[in-house]
Design an enzyme around this catalytic site. Structure first.
Site, PDB file in Angstrom:
ATOM      1  N   HIS A 255     -11.092 -15.972   8.369  1.00 26.96           N
ATOM      2  CA  HIS A 255     -12.499 -16.328   8.197  1.00 26.96           C
ATOM      3  C   HIS A 255     -12.532 -17.784   7.741  1.00 26.96           C
ATOM      4  O   HIS A 255     -11.891 -18.144   6.743  1.00 26.96           O
ATOM      5  CB  HIS A 255     -13.161 -15.430   7.152  1.00 26.96           C
TER       6      HIS A 255
ATOM      7  N   HIS B 229      -9.083 -12.945  15.213  1.00 29.87           N
ATOM      8  CA  HIS B 229      -8.294 -11.760  14.899  1.00 29.87           C
ATOM      9  C   HIS B 229      -7.143 -11.668  15.896  1.00 29.87           C
ATOM     10  O   HIS B 229      -7.317 -11.946  17.074  1.00 29.87           O
ATOM     11  CB  HIS B 229      -9.181 -10.512  15.015  1.00 29.87           C
TER      12      HIS B 229
ATOM     13  N   ASN C 105      -3.548  -8.984  16.494  1.00 29.72           N
ATOM     14  CA  ASN C 105      -2.760  -7.858  16.002  1.00 29.72           C
ATOM     15  C   ASN C 105      -1.882  -7.373  17.132  1.00 29.72           C
ATOM     16  O   ASN C 105      -2.357  -7.155  18.238  1.00 29.72           O
ATOM     17  CB  ASN C 105      -3.717  -6.749  15.529  1.00 29.72           C
ATOM     18  N   THR C 106      -0.577  -7.251  16.881  1.00 28.68           N
ATOM     19  CA  THR C 106       0.291  -6.598  17.864  1.00 28.68           C
ATOM     20  C   THR C 106       1.222  -5.650  17.124  1.00 28.68           C
ATOM     21  O   THR C 106       1.523  -5.865  15.939  1.00 28.68           O
ATOM     22  CB  THR C 106       1.111  -7.607  18.704  1.00 28.68           C
ATOM     23  N   ARG C 107       1.627  -4.599  17.802  1.00 28.27           N
ATOM     24  CA  ARG C 107       2.365  -3.538  17.113  1.00 28.27           C
ATOM     25  C   ARG C 107       3.254  -2.760  18.087  1.00 28.27           C
ATOM     26  O   ARG C 107       3.004  -2.736  19.292  1.00 28.27           O
ATOM     27  CB  ARG C 107       1.384  -2.579  16.457  1.00 28.27           C
TER      28      ARG C 107
ATOM     29  N   HIS D  39      -9.495 -18.085  26.242  1.00 29.00           N
ATOM     30  CA  HIS D  39      -9.220 -17.153  27.340  1.00 29.00           C
ATOM     31  C   HIS D  39      -8.180 -17.719  28.312  1.00 29.00           C
ATOM     32  O   HIS D  39      -7.327 -16.979  28.800  1.00 29.00           O
ATOM     33  CB  HIS D  39     -10.513 -16.809  28.076  1.00 29.00           C
TER      34      HIS D  39
ATOM     35  N   HIS E 192     -23.738   0.497  17.604  1.00 27.05           N
ATOM     36  CA  HIS E 192     -25.005   0.742  16.921  1.00 27.05           C
ATOM     37  C   HIS E 192     -25.918  -0.480  16.952  1.00 27.05           C
ATOM     38  O   HIS E 192     -27.108  -0.364  16.711  1.00 27.05           O
ATOM     39  CB  HIS E 192     -24.782   1.265  15.490  1.00 27.05           C
TER      40      HIS E 192
ATOM     41  N   GLY F 174      -1.754   5.951   4.660  1.00 28.09           N
ATOM     42  CA  GLY F 174      -1.277   5.457   3.370  1.00 28.09           C
ATOM     43  C   GLY F 174      -0.928   3.988   3.378  1.00 28.09           C
ATOM     44  O   GLY F 174      -0.055   3.545   2.639  1.00 28.09           O
TER      45      GLY F 174
ATOM     46  N   ASN G  18      -1.650  -0.029   2.681  1.00 27.17           N
ATOM     47  CA  ASN G  18      -2.119  -0.690   1.470  1.00 27.17           C
ATOM     48  C   ASN G  18      -3.586  -1.072   1.637  1.00 27.17           C
ATOM     49  O   ASN G  18      -3.950  -1.771   2.581  1.00 27.17           O
ATOM     50  CB  ASN G  18      -1.249  -1.936   1.247  1.00 27.17           C
TER      51      ASN G  18
END
Lengths: 291, 291
Positions: B115, B125, B127-129, B158, B188, B274, B276
């Site tokens: 931010h 943002h 994120n890779t996993r 892009h 929403h 679980g 953090n």
């Protein structure tokens, strides 16, 4: 008018008159603080797939009135009344009392959240409602959410709700206060969202006797709120505060937003039933911080 | 070491090295802005019922390292790496690829949300996993979240991901960009949360060939992020802004918080396994407004 239609109309009239009295009481506090802030009211219609806009009486989905005031004492307060009806989605119907085999519903209620400018003044939430599916019931509650808690405010708030519940049975307050402690809890943080109050739901009201009893309880809860909260506001609204107090307030509001977005059943109910998005999310704080 | 153990170790080493390079790149930007801000790192252990604290290798539940920097350009940026394992709860296992009959899992990844202080600089943002149940797969993505969008920033972001995806097939970028548009959407509100990017999941990697292909893609996505984002920050970080721009930024951050708390699967995964709590909710903005 059938008996049920007359119950619906009575409940609706009560919620709307309570709204008017609460808004006047809050505007009076703004006057005392030298502000001319007043509530701005916006009517809205229920929307959604297969919902005809317009009043229930005319076969529409119903709607409500969203009232918002941004004042000097009340940084942002929303008071909504809504009266909606139609059919739940099949999936959602399974989760609702008495709707598994017939998804038609009616709901009328009042919902209020106040976020206060001075961090020494507690924020507050109050909501009561009458729901009709193949069953009918009252639910509601109120809880106090001080960024900086004062034991005497907590005691005064609880004492007034204890008095309101007393005529309805010796253990009513204890049970509803415990229910509030269980409900207004942020599981992922392992902390309470505030200092409690009362919470109740599914007070089934299918007979005249039950309707009268539970409607009287719901009115008593509304009166208790109107008695209990304004004196707390007046006591704290001129207290000095620091930048650190403001930061405490904003972080605390972040927790409040987490509760409402992750856990609150009322928010979910609104999002699932084509409620007005601005009315549903009016509970969110004007300014929140996450460290 | 089995083949699978060596894949887990390779993936983990990549995520951790990418973290280090990204944090260094962001700290370099702070230096250019005359700030000496740097990442603060906190190690954490996975917690939960029946979880033994400690590294996976020693039979524990694993954990991660949460890195946070609050700087002059990066108002709040979190970069987490985590490597956890154990067994999903029976209910949650049903929702996870390959875990219905055997709830054991392993997960390693990197997750980043920035931010930015200047409302002309987009938040971001990434994120890779790598996940292992009875199946194993890569997932991830990155999206740009400008409070005040600039078409040329969107195009540049892009374009770099398009280039990263190109070696993996002619339609890979289009499919993953579409997936991002579908995923990073606030139902929403009926609005996109930002200007998109890419998103992919369940790139099954049970064979050597598939693992090598999808690990290479995931590395390419990390490199693309590291190439694409810092130039956008440098281009906008000294732009003039008004109080109205700040308000736009805060309201926009409120929408971002709504998405993460109501819809984001990564947040849900963390809360259910679980993770953090401070690491999971580090994605939330430093200051958000709801009108």
């Amino acid at each position: 008018m059938t008996e049920m239609e007359s119950r619906k109309a009575e409940a609706r009239a009560w919620f709307e008159s309570l709204r008017t009295r609460i808004c006047e009481a809050f505007e009076a506090i703004e006057r005392e603080a030298g502000s001319d802030a007043s509530f701005d009211y916006q009517a809205w219609d229920r929307e959604g797939e297969g919902v005809t806009p317009g009043p229930l009486e005319a076969g529409g989905g119903g709607g409500g009135v969203r009232g918002v005031m941004k004042g000097k004492v009340f940084e942002k307060v929303g008071v909504n009344v809504s009266t909606v009806g139609g059919a739940f989605s099949p999936e959602f119907a399974k989760q609702i009392n008495g709707a598994a085999d017939d998804p038609r519903f009616f709901a009328t209620g009042i919902s209020l959240v106040a976020h206060m400018a001075n961090p020494h003044v507690p924020a507050v939430h109050m909501n009561t409602r009458f729901l009709v599916t193949t069953k009918s019931w009252f639910g509601g509650g109120a809880d106090l959410n001080p960024p900086i808690p004062y034991e005497e405010d907590t005691q005064a708030f609880h004492a007034r709700f204890r008095a309101a519940c007393a005529p309805f049975g010796p253990d009513v307050y204890e049970r509803y206060a415990k229910w509030a402690d269980d409900y207004f809890f942020i599981p992922h943080r392992g902390v309470a969202r505030g200092v409690g109050g009362i919470f109740y739901d599914h007070l089934e009201s299918d007979s005249d006797t039950l309707f009268e009893r539970n409607f009287a309880l719901t009115r008593a809860v509304g009166e208790a709120f109107l008695d209990a909260y304004p004196p707390i506001v007046r006591k704290r609204m001129n207290a000095d505060f620091t930048d650190a107090d403001i930061h405490t307030q904003r972080v605390w509001r972040g927790r409040y937003a987490e509760f409402n977005l992750v856990h609150d059943r009322g928010t979910l109910f609104g999002l699932k039933t084509g409620g007005n998005i601005d009315a549903i999310l009016m509970s969110l704080p004007p300014l929140a911080a996450w460290d």
